[in-house]
Design an enzyme around this catalytic site. Structure first.
Site, PDB file in Angstrom:
ATOM      1  N   ASP A 232     -19.264  48.899 -13.924  1.00 12.77           N
ATOM      2  CA  ASP A 232     -20.302  50.405 -13.340  1.00 12.77           C
ATOM      3  C   ASP A 232     -19.603  51.488 -13.739  1.00 12.77           C
ATOM      4  OD1 ASP A 232     -18.204  49.935 -11.554  1.00 12.77           O
ATOM      5  OD2 ASP A 232     -19.266  50.661  -9.773  1.00 12.77           O
TER       6      ASP A 232
ATOM      7  N   ASP B 129     -13.060  51.799 -14.593  1.00 12.70           N
ATOM      8  CA  ASP B 129     -13.524  50.767 -15.219  1.00 12.70           C
ATOM      9  C   ASP B 129     -13.170  51.258 -16.835  1.00 12.70           C
ATOM     10  OD1 ASP B 129     -16.130  49.342 -13.436  1.00 12.70           O
ATOM     11  OD2 ASP B 129     -15.695  51.309 -12.880  1.00 12.70           O
TER      12      ASP B 129
ATOM     13  N   ASP C 195      -8.941  49.619 -11.720  1.00 11.14           N
ATOM     14  CA  ASP C 195      -9.528  48.236 -12.285  1.00 11.14           C
ATOM     15  C   ASP C 195      -8.981  47.827 -13.345  1.00 11.14           C
ATOM     16  OD1 ASP C 195     -11.583  48.814 -10.670  1.00 11.14           O
ATOM     17  OD2 ASP C 195     -12.788  49.464 -12.058  1.00 11.14           O
TER      18      ASP C 195
END
Length: 313
Positions: free
Chosen positions: A10, A15, A236
């Site tokens: 997302d 990310d 992440d």
């Protein structure tokens, strides 16, 4: 041997750090990226993903769009942390990549079925896409080597006092994934926050001379210029690092239950740490699943690996 990874994102700043690494590391074959609503809306997530892949020199990686909202509850965003565009103001409108025409779940099916090597699926977002994939194509899902996900927590939360954002955003989807029977490694908030970066490290990347390194530094620097009192973390990316090199993490097996009730602990990943927990399961514990939980990481080694990968030409 190179490892085949699929990332489900997302795309916010954390990310992006993972995408940059996965797209550039020589031992990773990034065979696809699927996008889901989370840090920002799905349309913006796709734009952000293309922006990051373009900066990494990976324009040919297929990107598919998935779910626009959680399975049951209303959607939330992470705009307060990631900026109005979800990418600290770095998202580009001037891109020539085209989205894969397949829905995310169908692209997942095709990539896994056609791969001659085992595939590791790495979700770093709300687990809506993955739950839908598991329900739609259960036989294909069984062919996955494992799922290494960034989500949950064995201690405290960030979306609430007990729940981490990705799981809290769609607890029902998370419950489906955790109980799927597929080998799962949970890289949770506990270790996510350990990969803190300094402003000097961000500035060094900006001045590194390479397109990817400069972009990476600007991503981190966006945190320092935001109104949110939060240190920048590679976040992440750590899930990708331990998926590639498991020795960089310390893992323990716990039975994990996702709280899907509508009380104050909704979205909590309850890790049963009792030494006798495996002897007899009663009540709600019967809905739990044995999960490999990352409880610690080699912070300096993981940070060094990321910096060298994203700054190298």
């Amino acid at each position: 041997m190179m490892k085949n990874f699929i990332l489900d994102v997302d795309t916010g700043i954390d990310d992006a750090c993972a995408l940059l690494f996965a797209a550039r590391h020589p031992e990773i074959n990034l065979i696809g990226v699927t996008c889901v609503d989370g840090n920002t809306n799905l349309t913006q997530v796709v734009k952000n993903t293309f922006t990051v892949l373009n900066a990494a020199g990976a324009k040919n990686v297929p990107v598919a769009a998935g779910a626009t909202r959680p399975l049951i509850q209303q959607r939330h965003t992470g705009a307060g942390v990631h900026g109005s565009d979800g990418l600290g103001g770095l998202s580009s409108e001037d891109l020539d990549q085209e989205m894969d025409p397949r829905p995310a779940v169908e692209m997942l099916r095709d990539l896994i079925e056609r791969s001659s090597q085992p595939v590791t699926l790495i979700p770093m977002a709300p687990l809506t896409n993955i739950a839908l994939f598991l329900r739609a194509f259960p036989e294909t899902a069984k062919k996955l080597e494992r799922i290494v996900l960034m989500g949950g927590s064995a201690t405290v939360g960030n979306a609430t006092a007990t729940a981490e954002f990705n799981v809290w955003h769609d607890p029902e989807a998370a419950a489906i994934v955790f109980s799927s029977g597929i080998p799962i490694t949970m890289y949770g908030l506990d270790v996510f926050d350990k990969l803190a970066m300094t402003q000097s490290e961000a500035r060094a990347l900006i001045n590194s001379g390479g397109t990817c390194g400069e972009f990476s530094g600007k991503l981190l620097d966006a945190h320092f210029s935001s109104d949110v009192t939060r240190f920048p973390t590679l976040g992440d990316y750590g899930a990708v690092a331990v998926a590639l090199y498991p020795h960089l993490g310390t893992m323990k097996k716990y039975r994990v239950l996702v709280d899907t009730t509508f009380g104050p602990n909704r979205g909590q990943t309850i890790c049963d740490k009792r030494p006798f927990a495996s002897l007899e399961l009663t009540g709600h514990e019967k809905g739990s699943a044995e999960v490999e939980v990352v409880v610690d990481i080699d912070v300096e080694a993981i940070k060094k690996l990321w910096i060298e990968t994203v700054s190298g030409e």
